[in-house]
Design a protein around this motif. Structure first.
Motif, PDB file in Angstrom:
ATOM      1  N   ASP A  16      35.023  26.906  50.295  1.00 16.97           N
ATOM      2  CA  ASP A  16      34.169  27.436  49.296  1.00 16.97           C
ATOM      3  C   ASP A  16      35.065  28.400  48.354  1.00 16.97           C
ATOM      4  O   ASP A  16      35.268  29.553  49.073  1.00 16.97           O
ATOM      5  CB  ASP A  16      33.043  27.978  49.822  1.00 16.97           C
ATOM      6  CG  ASP A  16      31.880  28.530  48.844  1.00 16.97           C
ATOM      7  OD1 ASP A  16      32.287  28.928  47.701  1.00 16.97           O
ATOM      8  OD2 ASP A  16      30.657  28.873  49.391  1.00 16.97           O
ATOM      9  N   MET A  17      35.437  28.344  47.094  1.00 14.41           N
ATOM     10  CA  MET A  17      36.140  28.853  46.400  1.00 14.41           C
ATOM     11  C   MET A  17      35.334  30.146  45.932  1.00 14.41           C
ATOM     12  O   MET A  17      35.966  31.095  45.599  1.00 14.41           O
ATOM     13  CB  MET A  17      36.406  28.135  44.849  1.00 14.41           C
ATOM     14  CG  MET A  17      37.393  26.908  45.339  1.00 14.41           C
ATOM     15  SD  MET A  17      38.788  27.310  46.204  1.00 14.41           S
ATOM     16  CE  MET A  17      39.675  27.940  45.072  1.00 14.41           C
ATOM     17  N   THR A  18      33.955  30.228  45.965  1.00 15.86           N
ATOM     18  CA  THR A  18      33.415  31.499  45.931  1.00 15.86           C
ATOM     19  C   THR A  18      33.592  32.715  47.020  1.00 15.86           C
ATOM     20  O   THR A  18      33.097  33.606  46.820  1.00 15.86           O
ATOM     21  CB  THR A  18      31.993  31.214  45.387  1.00 15.86           C
ATOM     22  OG1 THR A  18      31.170  30.853  46.559  1.00 15.86           O
ATOM     23  CG2 THR A  18      31.729  30.190  44.101  1.00 15.86           C
ATOM     24  N   SER A  19      33.874  32.058  48.056  1.00 18.27           N
ATOM     25  CA  SER A  19      33.955  32.955  49.174  1.00 18.27           C
ATOM     26  C   SER A  19      34.972  33.882  49.303  1.00 18.27           C
ATOM     27  O   SER A  19      35.286  34.550  50.158  1.00 18.27           O
ATOM     28  CB  SER A  19      33.724  32.208  50.605  1.00 18.27           C
ATOM     29  OG  SER A  19      34.961  31.655  50.698  1.00 18.27           O
ATOM     30  N   TYR A  20      35.866  33.799  48.227  1.00 19.91           N
ATOM     31  CA  TYR A  20      37.226  34.549  48.337  1.00 19.91           C
ATOM     32  C   TYR A  20      36.827  36.079  48.441  1.00 19.91           C
ATOM     33  O   TYR A  20      35.887  36.556  47.435  1.00 19.91           O
ATOM     34  CB  TYR A  20      38.191  34.283  47.052  1.00 19.91           C
ATOM     35  CG  TYR A  20      39.422  35.224  47.463  1.00 19.91           C
ATOM     36  CD1 TYR A  20      40.324  34.824  48.348  1.00 19.91           C
ATOM     37  CD2 TYR A  20      39.525  36.075  46.523  1.00 19.91           C
ATOM     38  CE1 TYR A  20      41.543  35.506  48.407  1.00 19.91           C
ATOM     39  CE2 TYR A  20      40.923  36.732  46.468  1.00 19.91           C
ATOM     40  CZ  TYR A  20      41.838  36.284  47.635  1.00 19.91           C
ATOM     41  OH  TYR A  20      43.012  37.237  47.576  1.00 19.91           O
ATOM     42  N   ASP A  21      37.459  36.940  49.319  1.00 19.01           N
ATOM     43  CA  ASP A  21      37.145  38.482  49.321  1.00 19.01           C
ATOM     44  C   ASP A  21      38.340  39.175  49.466  1.00 19.01           C
ATOM     45  O   ASP A  21      39.182  39.060  50.255  1.00 19.01           O
ATOM     46  CB  ASP A  21      36.317  38.365  50.798  1.00 19.01           C
ATOM     47  CG  ASP A  21      35.828  39.875  50.605  1.00 19.01           C
ATOM     48  OD1 ASP A  21      35.767  40.816  49.853  1.00 19.01           O
ATOM     49  OD2 ASP A  21      35.434  40.269  51.778  1.00 19.01           O
ATOM     50  N   LEU A  22      38.590  40.126  48.174  1.00 23.14           N
ATOM     51  CA  LEU A  22      39.680  41.085  48.296  1.00 23.14           C
ATOM     52  C   LEU A  22      39.306  42.481  48.692  1.00 23.14           C
ATOM     53  O   LEU A  22      39.742  43.563  48.428  1.00 23.14           O
ATOM     54  CB  LEU A  22      40.198  41.053  46.702  1.00 23.14           C
ATOM     55  CG  LEU A  22      41.016  39.773  46.456  1.00 23.14           C
ATOM     56  CD1 LEU A  22      41.153  39.566  44.995  1.00 23.14           C
ATOM     57  CD2 LEU A  22      42.436  39.855  47.223  1.00 23.14           C
ATOM     58  N   GLY A  23      37.626  42.379  49.097  1.00 28.96           N
ATOM     59  CA  GLY A  23      37.152  43.770  49.449  1.00 28.96           C
ATOM     60  C   GLY A  23      36.669  44.508  48.119  1.00 28.96           C
ATOM     61  O   GLY A  23      36.319  45.691  48.101  1.00 28.96           O
ATOM     62  N   ASP A  24      36.974  43.958  46.840  1.00 29.46           N
ATOM     63  CA  ASP A  24      36.234  44.554  45.515  1.00 29.46           C
ATOM     64  C   ASP A  24      35.634  43.328  44.765  1.00 29.46           C
ATOM     65  O   ASP A  24      36.435  42.309  44.374  1.00 29.46           O
ATOM     66  CB  ASP A  24      37.218  45.055  44.808  1.00 29.46           C
ATOM     67  CG  ASP A  24      36.907  45.879  43.770  1.00 29.46           C
ATOM     68  OD1 ASP A  24      36.423  45.285  42.480  1.00 29.46           O
ATOM     69  OD2 ASP A  24      37.093  47.206  43.582  1.00 29.46           O
TER      70      ASP A  24
END
Length: 194
Positions: free
Chosen positions: A81-89
């Motif tokens: 899921d490309m929308t689940s990317y998490d950088l913490g911001d």
């Protein structure tokens, strides 16, 4: 410029993480129980102006038929899921999902489909397949080390891919002298045996 540079680092890291997630997700199958996400990690490292940045995807799924005694008979299919990317911001997350990077509205999922699994030494396997990101497909070989402790199985490895092969980082971010083309994926996946 400083904020833009940070967003680029984060976006490149996102691409690497995607490939990592795909390679890890290969191992969810009838042969093993669910992935123990509390004890598993997927990291991706990219460099912008020689500064490393890491990120991760939090949602992915996959199916794998895999028997260590008969690896050539195995196969894997993975969706990330490309929308689940998490950088913490969330501001950076939104930018990475944009057209210059993942274009997640147009390409909501990235996939990996295996074509071969082969032994590569003691407890080592090479998984070959098509990694598709942003509608671009490349053949990759994912080296994986499998270790077992009681009923638990761990899968570890790393893979280097080139972001330019997937059109990740367009416009001003296409310049690989600013944002490195190579992205390194490292993963540790734990699953409990049945």
């Amino acid at each position: 410029m400083k904020a833009s540079v940070q967003r680029v680092r984060l976006a490149v890291s996102a691409m690497v993480t995607l490939a990592a997630a795909a390679s890890l997700a290969l191992w969810t199958s009838d042969a093993f129980a669910q992935i123990d996400t509390a004890h598993s990690t997927i990291t991706a490292t990219s460099k912008q102006m020689n500064v490393p940045v890491e990120g991760k995807f939090t949602r992915f799924s996959g199916q794998l038929a895999f028997d260590p005694a008969k690896p050539a008979a195995g196969n894997a299919q993975v969706s990330v899921d490309m929308t689940s990317y998490d950088l913490g911001d969330e501001t950076y997350n939104d930018e990475v999902r944009g057209k210059d990077w993942f274009d997640a509205k147009t390409y909501p999922n990235a996939t990996f489909v295996s074509s071969a699994i082969a032994p590569a030494g003691t407890d080592m396997f090479n998984v070959t397949g098509k990694l598709t990101i942003k509608g671009k497909s490349q053949t990759v070989v994912v080296p994986v080390k499998v270790t077992t402790q009681g009923a638990a199985h761990a899968f570890d490895g790393s893979l280097t891919i080139k972001r330019s092969q997937y059109d990740v980082g367009l416009g001003e971010w296409k310049d690989t002298s600013v944002v490195a083309d190579d992205v390194v994926i490292r993963f540790h996946l734990v699953g409990a045996g049945k």
